[in-house]
Design a protein around this motif. Structure first.
Motif, PDB file in Angstrom:
ATOM      1  N   ASP A 282       5.767   4.900 -10.743  1.00  0.00           N
ATOM      2  CA  ASP A 282       5.824   5.582 -11.954  1.00  0.00           C
ATOM      3  C   ASP A 282       4.713   6.240 -12.520  1.00  0.00           C
ATOM      4  N   GLY A 283       3.568   6.334 -11.895  1.00  0.00           N
ATOM      5  CA  GLY A 283       2.193   6.786 -12.224  1.00  0.00           C
ATOM      6  C   GLY A 283       1.564   7.815 -11.122  1.00  0.00           C
ATOM      7  N   ARG A 284       0.601   8.232 -11.218  1.00  0.00           N
ATOM      8  CA  ARG A 284      -0.061   9.329 -10.184  1.00  0.00           C
ATOM      9  C   ARG A 284      -1.261   8.584  -9.773  1.00  0.00           C
ATOM     10  N   ILE A 285      -1.652   9.297  -8.599  1.00  0.00           N
ATOM     11  CA  ILE A 285      -2.749   8.565  -7.997  1.00  0.00           C
ATOM     12  C   ILE A 285      -3.552   9.733  -7.484  1.00  0.00           C
ATOM     13  N   LEU A 286      -5.068   9.857  -7.274  1.00  0.00           N
ATOM     14  CA  LEU A 286      -5.859  10.713  -6.390  1.00  0.00           C
ATOM     15  C   LEU A 286      -5.726  10.205  -4.964  1.00  0.00           C
ATOM     16  N   HIS A 287      -5.216  11.180  -4.081  1.00  0.00           N
ATOM     17  CA  HIS A 287      -4.819  11.079  -2.795  1.00  0.00           C
ATOM     18  C   HIS A 287      -5.562  12.008  -1.762  1.00  0.00           C
ATOM     19  N   PHE A 288      -6.384  11.480  -1.238  1.00  0.00           N
ATOM     20  CA  PHE A 288      -7.639  12.378  -0.509  1.00  0.00           C
ATOM     21  C   PHE A 288      -8.177  11.660   0.521  1.00  0.00           C
ATOM     22  N   ARG A 289      -8.859  12.311   1.353  1.00  0.00           N
ATOM     23  CA  ARG A 289      -9.746  11.440   2.791  1.00  0.00           C
ATOM     24  C   ARG A 289     -11.157  11.876   2.491  1.00  0.00           C
ATOM     25  N   GLN A 290     -11.843  10.706   2.514  1.00  0.00           N
ATOM     26  CA  GLN A 290     -13.492  10.872   2.273  1.00  0.00           C
ATOM     27  C   GLN A 290     -13.981  11.656   3.526  1.00  0.00           C
ATOM     28  N   GLY A 291     -14.948  12.533   3.276  1.00  0.00           N
ATOM     29  CA  GLY A 291     -15.656  13.643   4.079  1.00  0.00           C
ATOM     30  C   GLY A 291     -16.463  12.874   5.055  1.00  0.00           C
ATOM     31  N   LYS A 292     -17.250  12.028   4.643  1.00  0.00           N
ATOM     32  CA  LYS A 292     -18.103  11.275   5.511  1.00  0.00           C
ATOM     33  C   LYS A 292     -17.341  10.298   6.522  1.00  0.00           C
ATOM     34  N   THR A 293     -16.717   9.506   5.605  1.00  0.00           N
ATOM     35  CA  THR A 293     -15.853   8.347   6.612  1.00  0.00           C
ATOM     36  C   THR A 293     -14.691   8.673   7.262  1.00  0.00           C
ATOM     37  N   GLY A 294     -14.018   9.855   6.555  1.00  0.00           N
ATOM     38  CA  GLY A 294     -12.671   9.872   7.066  1.00  0.00           C
ATOM     39  C   GLY A 294     -11.547   8.992   6.671  1.00  0.00           C
ATOM     40  N   ARG A 295     -11.918   8.037   5.619  1.00  0.00           N
ATOM     41  CA  ARG A 295     -11.102   7.048   5.277  1.00  0.00           C
ATOM     42  C   ARG A 295     -10.112   7.687   4.128  1.00  0.00           C
ATOM     43  N   LEU A 296      -8.780   7.441   4.554  1.00  0.00           N
ATOM     44  CA  LEU A 296      -7.786   7.889   3.279  1.00  0.00           C
ATOM     45  C   LEU A 296      -7.805   6.853   2.128  1.00  0.00           C
ATOM     46  N   MET A 297      -7.979   7.783   0.987  1.00  0.00           N
ATOM     47  CA  MET A 297      -8.114   6.851  -0.355  1.00  0.00           C
ATOM     48  C   MET A 297      -7.023   7.249  -1.404  1.00  0.00           C
ATOM     49  N   GLU A 298      -6.727   6.157  -2.160  1.00  0.00           N
ATOM     50  CA  GLU A 298      -5.721   6.371  -3.069  1.00  0.00           C
ATOM     51  C   GLU A 298      -6.484   5.555  -4.361  1.00  0.00           C
ATOM     52  N   ILE A 299      -6.312   6.371  -5.472  1.00  0.00           N
ATOM     53  CA  ILE A 299      -7.248   5.853  -6.644  1.00  0.00           C
ATOM     54  C   ILE A 299      -6.062   5.960  -7.734  1.00  0.00           C
ATOM     55  N   GLU A 300      -5.809   5.120  -8.270  1.00  0.00           N
ATOM     56  CA  GLU A 300      -4.901   5.239  -9.517  1.00  0.00           C
ATOM     57  C   GLU A 300      -5.545   5.996 -10.561  1.00  0.00           C
ATOM     58  N   LEU A 301      -4.734   6.831 -11.190  1.00  0.00           N
ATOM     59  CA  LEU A 301      -4.964   7.488 -12.463  1.00  0.00           C
ATOM     60  C   LEU A 301      -4.530   6.397 -13.719  1.00  0.00           C
TER      61      LEU A 301
END
Length: 368
Positions: free
Chosen positions: A228-247
């Motif tokens: 029901d919401g939105r997230i920021l979905h990206f991959r960190q440049g340095k670590t390569g880790r896939l991130m999901e941060i709630e908005l």
């Protein structure tokens, strides 16, 4: 006039020295040593392939500049990575460094770069709160010039590497950043800063991501719908880790003010921190705008006798530290802060926070 392509050139490759073969774009180099010509794999992105081809073809006045030689240096480095004689991680670091270096050195000729220019670059970025990244960028420039010195076609007047310690260049001191930006400092600078700087400040403080390598490149395509919401979905440049941060909270309010509530607009790739013309900012440009806002606050408080008249400089990277420290002081679990920062272990996060937090300790009050 060259002959027409049999396929009618639907991708607009004419004059680029690019060809589409085996599901990838390939660039045909001229006059490479040991072969009359050879082909470089440019990947599958047509826009990026054409951008690199324009650099290689050099139709303008880039020939002989640092930008020109850096492109050839990275081309050669990619070949060494493919041959497994150099590290992929080093290549990625050099490609990241290139963006900052070219803002300052791109139009200069390597033989005209002096130790004073390198020293000025290091000092400028130290003042912007990124002394350690500037050291890494100096190392990239030094590697490029050393590579150029070994070439037969180097500029005749290039005889020494101006980045080396022997030339008088002293790297920025690499100590842990201990600058803690107070709430009063943050709010005062935020109030007078341009909108783009405000967005950069909030994104760094709220997400704890790297402003100089990640946030600066974010576009609307990283905003995704989840449940029901939105997230920021990206991959960190340095670590390569896939991130999901709630908005949620202020972060949600700010992002929705930028991209709106219609998910269809997210398909169009627009920078989140954008210039008036809708283009990406350079990190140096945003840092300069931040410094001007800090100077404005200092001048105003000096005139009125305010407490911030002697405020120290800070950079966007310091706001990542402030965000982590404030979360810890508010009781957020250290594991959550570690995940946001992208630290490999909790001990690194603890040091990162405690370097900025200093609690006053009472003296011995025992009455003898």
């Amino acid at each position: 006039m060259g002959r027409k392509r049999k396929d009618g050139d639907p991708l607009g490759l004419a004059g680029t020295r690019l060809a589409w073969r085996h599901g990838r774009f390939w660039y045909r180099h001229r006059g490479t040593p040991a072969r009359a010509e050879w082909w470089e794999d440019m990947g599958t992105d047509v826009a990026e392939s054409k951008r690199m081809a324009r650099l290689y073809n050099n139709p303008g006045d880039d020939f002989g500049t640092t930008r020109y030689w850096m492109a050839l240096f990275l081309q050669d480095f990619r070949a060494q990575v493919a041959a497994k004689t150099r590290s992929q991680r080093t290549l990625e670091d050099y490609e990241d460094a290139q963006e900052h270096l070219m803002t300052y050195f791109g139009r200069m000729y390597p033989e005209k770069i002096g130790p004073n220019n390198v020293t000025n670059y290091l000092q400028m970025h130290a003042d912007a709160g990124r002394p350690v990244p500037a050291n890494r960028e100096r190392a990239c420039l030094s590697s490029m010039i050393s590579w150029l010195l070994r070439r037969d076609d180097r500029p005749p007047s290039l005889v020494v590497n101006p980045c080396m310690r022997a030339s008088g260049v002293v790297r920025n001191t690499e100590t842990n950043r201990e600058r803690y930006v107070t709430d009063a400092e943050y709010l005062a600078v935020y109030k007078v800063a341009p909108r783009s700087v405000q967005i950069m400040m909030e994104l760094t403080y709220r997400t704890l991501q790297r402003p100089e390598s990640d946030i600066i490149r974010w576009t609307t395509t990283i905003v995704k719908r989840k449940g029901d919401g939105r997230i920021l979905h990206f991959r960190q440049g340095k670590t390569g880790r896939l991130m999901e941060i709630e908005l949620v909270g202020r972060l949600q309010t700010m992002i929705e003010h930028i991209v709106g509530s219609n998910d269809k607009v997210l398909k169009f790739k627009q920078p989140i921190v954008a210039t008036l013309s809708g283009e990406l900012y350079t990190y140096d440009g945003l840092s300069s705008m931040l410094r001007r806002a800090i100077n404005e606050v200092r001048a105003d408080h000096k005139e009125k006798g305010g407490e911030l008249s002697m405020m120290e400089n800070f950079g966007f990277r310091d706001l990542k530290g402030k965000g982590a420290t404030d979360m810890w002081l508010s009781g957020t679990p250290i594991e959550t802060i570690q995940a946001l920062c992208g630290h490999a272990d909790k001990a690194t996060t603890e040091k990162y926070i405690k370097a900025r937090y200093r609690e006053s300790i009472k003296p011995n009050l025992i009455t003898l």
